[in-house]
Design a protein around this motif. Structure first.
Motif, PDB file in Angstrom:
ATOM      1  N   LYS A  17       5.677   6.911 -35.931  1.00  0.00           N
ATOM      2  CA  LYS A  17       5.042   7.759 -36.947  1.00  0.00           C
ATOM      3  C   LYS A  17       3.541   7.484 -37.013  1.00  0.00           C
ATOM      4  CE  LYS A  17       4.837   6.949 -41.302  1.00  0.00           C
ATOM      5  NZ  LYS A  17       4.969   6.289 -42.475  1.00  0.00           N
ATOM      6  N   LEU A  18       3.171   6.217 -36.981  1.00  0.00           N
ATOM      7  CA  LEU A  18       1.750   5.854 -37.018  1.00  0.00           C
ATOM      8  C   LEU A  18       1.023   6.319 -35.753  1.00  0.00           C
ATOM      9  CD1 LEU A  18       1.990   2.280 -38.577  1.00  0.00           C
ATOM     10  CD2 LEU A  18       0.998   4.328 -39.641  1.00  0.00           C
ATOM     11  N   LEU A  19       1.647   6.143 -34.614  1.00  0.00           N
ATOM     12  CA  LEU A  19       1.036   6.611 -33.370  1.00  0.00           C
ATOM     13  C   LEU A  19       0.828   8.121 -33.403  1.00  0.00           C
ATOM     14  CD1 LEU A  19       2.816   4.664 -30.476  1.00  0.00           C
ATOM     15  CD2 LEU A  19       0.371   4.743 -30.940  1.00  0.00           C
ATOM     16  N   ALA A  20       1.851   8.832 -33.852  1.00  0.00           N
ATOM     17  CA  ALA A  20       1.776  10.297 -33.874  1.00  0.00           C
ATOM     18  C   ALA A  20       0.736  10.798 -34.864  1.00  0.00           C
ATOM     19  CB  ALA A  20       3.150  10.879 -34.208  1.00  0.00           C
ATOM     20  N   SER A  21       0.606  10.135 -35.991  1.00  0.00           N
ATOM     21  CA  SER A  21      -0.304  10.644 -37.018  1.00  0.00           C
ATOM     22  C   SER A  21      -1.738  10.144 -36.855  1.00  0.00           C
ATOM     23  CB  SER A  21       0.212  10.291 -38.417  1.00  0.00           C
ATOM     24  OG  SER A  21       0.220   8.898 -38.611  1.00  0.00           O
ATOM     25  N   GLU A  22      -1.916   8.925 -36.328  1.00  0.00           N
ATOM     26  CA  GLU A  22      -3.251   8.344 -36.303  1.00  0.00           C
ATOM     27  C   GLU A  22      -3.688   7.817 -34.942  1.00  0.00           C
ATOM     28  OE1 GLU A  22      -3.568   5.552 -39.510  1.00  0.00           O
ATOM     29  OE2 GLU A  22      -2.461   6.867 -40.846  1.00  0.00           O
ATOM     30  N   GLY A  23      -2.775   7.762 -33.987  1.00  0.00           N
ATOM     31  CA  GLY A  23      -3.125   7.272 -32.664  1.00  0.00           C
ATOM     32  C   GLY A  23      -3.187   5.761 -32.592  1.00  0.00           C
ATOM     33  N   LEU A  24      -3.456   5.272 -31.393  1.00  0.00           N
ATOM     34  CA  LEU A  24      -3.456   3.832 -31.133  1.00  0.00           C
ATOM     35  C   LEU A  24      -4.589   3.098 -31.847  1.00  0.00           C
ATOM     36  CD1 LEU A  24      -2.162   1.498 -29.565  1.00  0.00           C
ATOM     37  CD2 LEU A  24      -3.697   2.052 -27.665  1.00  0.00           C
ATOM     38  N   GLY A  25      -5.703   3.768 -32.060  1.00  0.00           N
ATOM     39  CA  GLY A  25      -6.880   3.128 -32.642  1.00  0.00           C
ATOM     40  C   GLY A  25      -6.637   2.460 -33.985  1.00  0.00           C
ATOM     41  N   LYS A  26      -5.753   3.004 -34.792  1.00  0.00           N
ATOM     42  CA  LYS A  26      -5.498   2.441 -36.118  1.00  0.00           C
ATOM     43  C   LYS A  26      -4.191   1.661 -36.183  1.00  0.00           C
ATOM     44  CE  LYS A  26      -8.262   5.789 -38.536  1.00  0.00           C
ATOM     45  NZ  LYS A  26      -8.390   6.663 -39.665  1.00  0.00           N
ATOM     46  N   LEU A  27      -3.580   1.441 -35.032  1.00  0.00           N
ATOM     47  CA  LEU A  27      -2.307   0.731 -34.993  1.00  0.00           C
ATOM     48  C   LEU A  27      -2.551  -0.766 -34.853  1.00  0.00           C
ATOM     49  CD1 LEU A  27       0.775   1.406 -34.868  1.00  0.00           C
ATOM     50  CD2 LEU A  27       0.580   1.080 -32.410  1.00  0.00           C
ATOM     51  N   SER A  28      -1.918  -1.539 -35.708  1.00  0.00           N
ATOM     52  CA  SER A  28      -1.980  -2.997 -35.617  1.00  0.00           C
ATOM     53  C   SER A  28      -0.635  -3.552 -36.059  1.00  0.00           C
ATOM     54  CB  SER A  28      -3.087  -3.555 -36.519  1.00  0.00           C
ATOM     55  OG  SER A  28      -2.745  -3.375 -37.892  1.00  0.00           O
ATOM     56  N   MET A  29      -0.376  -4.769 -35.670  1.00  0.00           N
ATOM     57  CA  MET A  29       0.878  -5.409 -36.077  1.00  0.00           C
ATOM     58  C   MET A  29       0.956  -5.492 -37.606  1.00  0.00           C
ATOM     59  SD  MET A  29       2.723  -6.182 -33.378  1.00  0.00           S
ATOM     60  CE  MET A  29       3.754  -7.632 -33.545  1.00  0.00           C
ATOM     61  N   ARG A  30      -0.152  -5.841 -38.233  1.00  0.00           N
ATOM     62  CA  ARG A  30      -0.170  -5.956 -39.696  1.00  0.00           C
ATOM     63  C   ARG A  30       0.142  -4.597 -40.340  1.00  0.00           C
ATOM     64  NH1 ARG A  30      -1.575  -9.967 -42.388  1.00  0.00           N
ATOM     65  NH2 ARG A  30      -2.853 -10.907 -40.775  1.00  0.00           N
ATOM     66  N   ARG A  31      -0.442  -3.542 -39.824  1.00  0.00           N
ATOM     67  CA  ARG A  31      -0.217  -2.204 -40.383  1.00  0.00           C
ATOM     68  C   ARG A  31       1.247  -1.785 -40.217  1.00  0.00           C
ATOM     69  NH1 ARG A  31      -2.894   3.095 -40.037  1.00  0.00           N
ATOM     70  NH2 ARG A  31      -2.001   4.137 -41.841  1.00  0.00           N
ATOM     71  N   VAL A  32       1.811  -2.033 -39.032  1.00  0.00           N
ATOM     72  CA  VAL A  32       3.218  -1.700 -38.791  1.00  0.00           C
ATOM     73  C   VAL A  32       4.107  -2.499 -39.735  1.00  0.00           C
ATOM     74  CG1 VAL A  32       5.124  -1.813 -37.126  1.00  0.00           C
ATOM     75  CG2 VAL A  32       2.872  -0.981 -36.395  1.00  0.00           C
ATOM     76  N   ALA A  33       3.804  -3.794 -39.908  1.00  0.00           N
ATOM     77  CA  ALA A  33       4.595  -4.636 -40.817  1.00  0.00           C
ATOM     78  C   ALA A  33       4.543  -4.081 -42.238  1.00  0.00           C
ATOM     79  CB  ALA A  33       4.087  -6.076 -40.782  1.00  0.00           C
ATOM     80  N   ASN A  34       3.336  -3.773 -42.720  1.00  0.00           N
ATOM     81  CA  ASN A  34       3.197  -3.234 -44.076  1.00  0.00           C
ATOM     82  C   ASN A  34       3.949  -1.925 -44.253  1.00  0.00           C
ATOM     83  OD1 ASN A  34       1.599  -5.373 -44.891  1.00  0.00           O
ATOM     84  ND2 ASN A  34      -0.322  -4.305 -44.490  1.00  0.00           N
ATOM     85  N   GLU A  35       3.770  -1.010 -43.302  1.00  0.00           N
ATOM     86  CA  GLU A  35       4.412   0.305 -43.404  1.00  0.00           C
ATOM     87  C   GLU A  35       5.924   0.223 -43.234  1.00  0.00           C
ATOM     88  OE1 GLU A  35       2.936   3.443 -43.919  1.00  0.00           O
ATOM     89  OE2 GLU A  35       1.036   2.428 -44.307  1.00  0.00           O
ATOM     90  N   SER A  36       6.391  -0.813 -42.542  1.00  0.00           N
ATOM     91  CA  SER A  36       7.839  -1.001 -42.326  1.00  0.00           C
ATOM     92  C   SER A  36       8.492  -1.821 -43.425  1.00  0.00           C
ATOM     93  CB  SER A  36       8.083  -1.716 -40.990  1.00  0.00           C
ATOM     94  OG  SER A  36       7.593  -0.984 -39.923  1.00  0.00           O
ATOM     95  N   SER A  37       7.669  -2.344 -44.322  1.00  0.00           N
ATOM     96  CA  SER A  37       8.157  -3.212 -45.400  1.00  0.00           C
ATOM     97  C   SER A  37       8.829  -4.473 -44.872  1.00  0.00           C
ATOM     98  CB  SER A  37       9.109  -2.446 -46.329  1.00  0.00           C
ATOM     99  OG  SER A  37       8.439  -1.356 -46.916  1.00  0.00           O
ATOM    100  N   VAL A  38       8.232  -5.047 -43.825  1.00  0.00           N
ATOM    101  CA  VAL A  38       8.674  -6.347 -43.321  1.00  0.00           C
ATOM    102  C   VAL A  38       7.451  -7.251 -43.267  1.00  0.00           C
ATOM    103  CG1 VAL A  38      10.573  -5.406 -41.929  1.00  0.00           C
ATOM    104  CG2 VAL A  38       8.360  -5.767 -40.865  1.00  0.00           C
ATOM    105  N   SER A  39       7.683  -8.535 -43.273  1.00  0.00           N
ATOM    106  CA  SER A  39       6.551  -9.457 -43.183  1.00  0.00           C
ATOM    107  C   SER A  39       6.016  -9.456 -41.751  1.00  0.00           C
ATOM    108  CB  SER A  39       6.991 -10.871 -43.570  1.00  0.00           C
ATOM    109  OG  SER A  39       7.891 -11.374 -42.600  1.00  0.00           O
ATOM    110  N   LEU A  40       4.772  -9.828 -41.609  1.00  0.00           N
ATOM    111  CA  LEU A  40       4.163  -9.893 -40.284  1.00  0.00           C
ATOM    112  C   LEU A  40       4.918 -10.885 -39.403  1.00  0.00           C
ATOM    113  CD1 LEU A  40       1.968  -9.039 -38.300  1.00  0.00           C
ATOM    114  CD2 LEU A  40       0.472 -10.778 -39.335  1.00  0.00           C
TER     115      LEU A  40
END
Length: 184
Positions: A17-40
């Motif tokens: 979802k993040l890749l599709a909406s914002e591309g790789l530039g804004k993708l980070s492990m921390r962002r994926v963790a936050n958006e997935s509701s899991v700890s880093l």
């Protein structure tokens, strides 16, 4: 689906979802963790780094594509090859690339140009996907590898440039079906 599989699925869906909406530039492990509701640290338990996560996304994407082909066959009431082709092309020839499948297709191929490991994974999973499509087409055609070699690149390219063609979708479908059925 167990809790582990559910967590991994949530992480992969969030990443896509993040890749599709914002591309790789804004993708980070921390962002994926936050958006997935899991700890880093939990995310890093499943995927050691962003590259491992992206390779899992590639695998998930091609599994999704293969499942769509299987679902199309399962939902078909007509066993004729021409009908099968028309159903597949109706679902997969998408102009403008605004569907999740088209957006992810473009993102995955862009990722493959940035990383040798991801490029290797894309080729590996795409090859497995192609073999599955050939196997499926063997139920309909004496030349399933030829049909797959014509259909797959065309459908992918159409999602990007189909709106630039001088033929409408129906004309393209009719032409492709005529060529493929003409192969015997």
């Amino acid at each position: 689906m167990g809790k582990r599989e559910q967590t991994i699925d949530t992480i992969l869906q969030t990443t896509m979802k993040l890749l599709a909406s914002e591309g790789l530039g804004k993708l980070s492990m921390r962002r994926v963790a936050n958006e997935s509701s899991v700890s880093l640290s939990n995310l890093q338990y499943y995927f050691k780094d962003i590259e491992a996560l992206l390779i899992a996304v590639v695998a998930n994407y091609f599994e999704w594509c293969a499942q769509e082909v299987q679902d199309n066959i399962s939902n078909s009431q007509d066993a004729r090859f021409e009908t099968f082709l028309r159903n597949i092309l109706t679902d997969h020839l998408v102009v403008g690339g605004k569907t999740d499948r088209c957006i992810m297709f473009r993102e995955i191929w862009a990722l493959s140009s940035r990383s040798t490991a991801i490029d290797t994974a894309v080729n590996q999973y795409y090859n497995a996907y192609c073999k599955q499509v050939v196997s499926t087409l063997a139920n309909y055609s004496a030349q399933p590898a030829v049909v797959a070699a014509l259909l797959l690149p065309y459908v992918e390219g159409y999602s990007i440039m189909g709106n630039s063609l001088t033929l409408d979708k129906k004309q393209v479908m009719d032409s492709l079906i005529a060529v493929i059925v003409g192969l015997g």
